[in-house]
Write an enzyme that holds these catalytic residues in place. Structure first.
Site, short mmCIF file in Angstrom:
data_model
loop_
_atom_site.label_atom_id
_atom_site.label_comp_id
_atom_site.label_asym_id
_atom_site.label_seq_id
_atom_site.Cartn_x
_atom_site.Cartn_y
_atom_site.Cartn_z
CE LYS A 63 -8.54 23.64 -33.75
NZ LYS A 63 -9.35 23.45 -34.95
CB VAL A 127 -9.72 18.82 -36.41
CG1 VAL A 127 -9.40 17.86 -37.54
CG2 VAL A 127 -10.81 19.80 -36.84
P1 ATR Z 1 -2.69 16.24 -32.81
O1 ATR Z 1 -2.56 14.75 -32.75
O2 ATR Z 1 -1.73 16.98 -31.94
O3 ATR Z 1 -4.08 16.73 -32.69
P2 ATR Z 1 -2.91 16.90 -35.53
O4 ATR Z 1 -1.98 17.75 -36.33
O5 ATR Z 1 -4.29 17.34 -35.31
O6 ATR Z 1 -2.15 16.63 -34.21
O7 ATR Z 1 -2.99 15.44 -36.13
C1 ATR Z 1 -2.07 14.99 -37.00
C2 ATR Z 1 -2.68 13.81 -37.74
O8 ATR Z 1 -1.99 13.65 -38.96
C3 ATR Z 1 -2.55 12.51 -36.99
O9 ATR Z 1 -3.65 11.69 -37.28
C4 ATR Z 1 -1.26 11.94 -37.58
O10 ATR Z 1 -1.13 10.55 -37.52
P3 ATR Z 1 -0.42 9.85 -36.24
O11 ATR Z 1 -1.47 9.79 -35.17
O12 ATR Z 1 -0.02 8.51 -36.72
O13 ATR Z 1 0.75 10.73 -35.87
C5 ATR Z 1 -1.44 12.34 -39.01
N1 ATR Z 1 -0.17 12.36 -39.75
C6 ATR Z 1 0.83 13.25 -39.63
N2 ATR Z 1 1.83 12.97 -40.50
C7 ATR Z 1 1.43 11.85 -41.17
C8 ATR Z 1 2.01 11.06 -42.22
N3 ATR Z 1 3.20 11.36 -42.75
N4 ATR Z 1 1.31 10.00 -42.68
C9 ATR Z 1 0.10 9.69 -42.17
N5 ATR Z 1 -0.51 10.40 -41.18
C10 ATR Z 1 0.15 11.46 -40.70
#
Ligand code: ATR
Length: 259
Positions: A63, A127
């Site tokens: 996005k 998002v």
């Molecule tokens: P992008 O950052 O590429 O937009 P996204 O899928 O939209 O990806 O965002 C993933 C979100 O889920 C992020 O806020 C991520 O946290 P981090 O910035 O610390 O990576 C969060 N997330 C993913 N796995 C997680 C987990 N196990 N515990 C807490 N937050 C998690």
């Protein structure tokens, strides 16, 4: 026949083709909607070489990637710095955002009134800016954001006037929105302790499967909302942008997502 598709990675799970093809058929439009798995490096080439495609939906994780490949951005795409809908015509690649509308409409539909309300956002991914703009439109008083990686929350807080909370801290709120990807996989657990929270709204933008975040909250007597209606409303708006027709959201359409 006009061609439409959704790009993302992964993309196999996307219900957009099923939904858009159903609406194309219902509205007797000569079009076809497909899905395409891409890697980050291939996105630009794909957008520039696919002028036979009339419209593209963009999902995780592209996005933001597509922003710089668009020749124009709508005001909503620009303010959110997030594109989920692309209109392709006459060598133009126009980036738009219907996630803001989708989230806002899902809450309006439930008569949510943001007046004097505090929203608590979990996550800082692609998002979140759309969710923030929608919450602003709904008139919420305060937005608190918390993310495992704090500096991503801080960057968003600076741009959109939010308050940052440490990951793990549960602040006072009226509505909490899970915008993390935790819950997409069965048995995923955010590991946050909401056990003392009652009579609040828990919203998960994930629409399938029903997340532990929501089942736990429901068990404690909170109101829960999953991402189904947000998904349907963003798709409805994309369809309207491309075809000039607002397709119907009814029981049959909702059931398409449950099959
Ligand atoms: P992008 O950052 O590429 O937009 P996204 O899928 O939209 O990806 O965002 C993933 C979100 O889920 C992020 O806020 C991520 O946290 P981090 O910035 O610390 O990576 C969060 N997330 C993913 N796995 C997680 C987990 N196990 N515990 C807490 N937050 C998690």
């Amino acid at each position: 026949m006009k061609k439409y598709l959704v790009i993302g990675n992964p993309i196999e799970h996307s219900l957009s083709p099923k939904l858009h093809n159903y609406w194309l058929n219902k509205n007797k439009i000569d079009g076809d909607y497909d899905k395409k798995l891409l890697t980050e490096e291939k996105v630009e080439e794909f957008l520039k070489l696919n002028q036979k495609v009339s419209g593209i939906n963009v999902t995780v994780p592209f996005k933001k990637t597509v922003l710089s490949h668009c020749t124009e951005l709508t005001a909503l795409a620009s303010s959110s710095q997030s594109v989920n809908t692309i209109i392709l015509s006459n060598d133009k690649i126009i980036g738009d955002n219907t996630d803001i509308y989708g989230f806002e409409q899902s809450l309006k539909n439930l008569n949510f009134n943001g007046l004097n309300k505090t929203a608590f956002i979990l996550g800082a991914g692609g998002v979140v800016s759309s969710i923030v703009l929608a919450l602003n439109n709904l008139g919420v008083k305060k937005i608190v954001i918390s993310n495992r990686t704090k500096n991503k929350a801080e960057a968003l807080a600076k741009n959109y006037n939010l308050v940052v909370a440490d990951w793990g801290k549960i602040v006072d709120f009226d509505i909490v929105i899970n915008c993390t990807s935790v819950g997409l996989k069965l048995n995923d657990n955010l590991g946050l302790d909401f056990s003392k929270v009652k009579n609040k709204i828990f919203y998960d933008i994930i629409y399938k499967p029903k997340t532990k975040f929501l089942t736990d909250a429901e068990g404690l007597g909170n109101k829960i909302i999953d991402g189904k209606m947000m998904f349907l409303y963003q798709a409805q708006k994309s369809f309207e942008i491309w075809h000039g027709i607002k397709p119907e959201i009814n029981k049959e359409v909702i059931n398409l997502l449950n099959d």
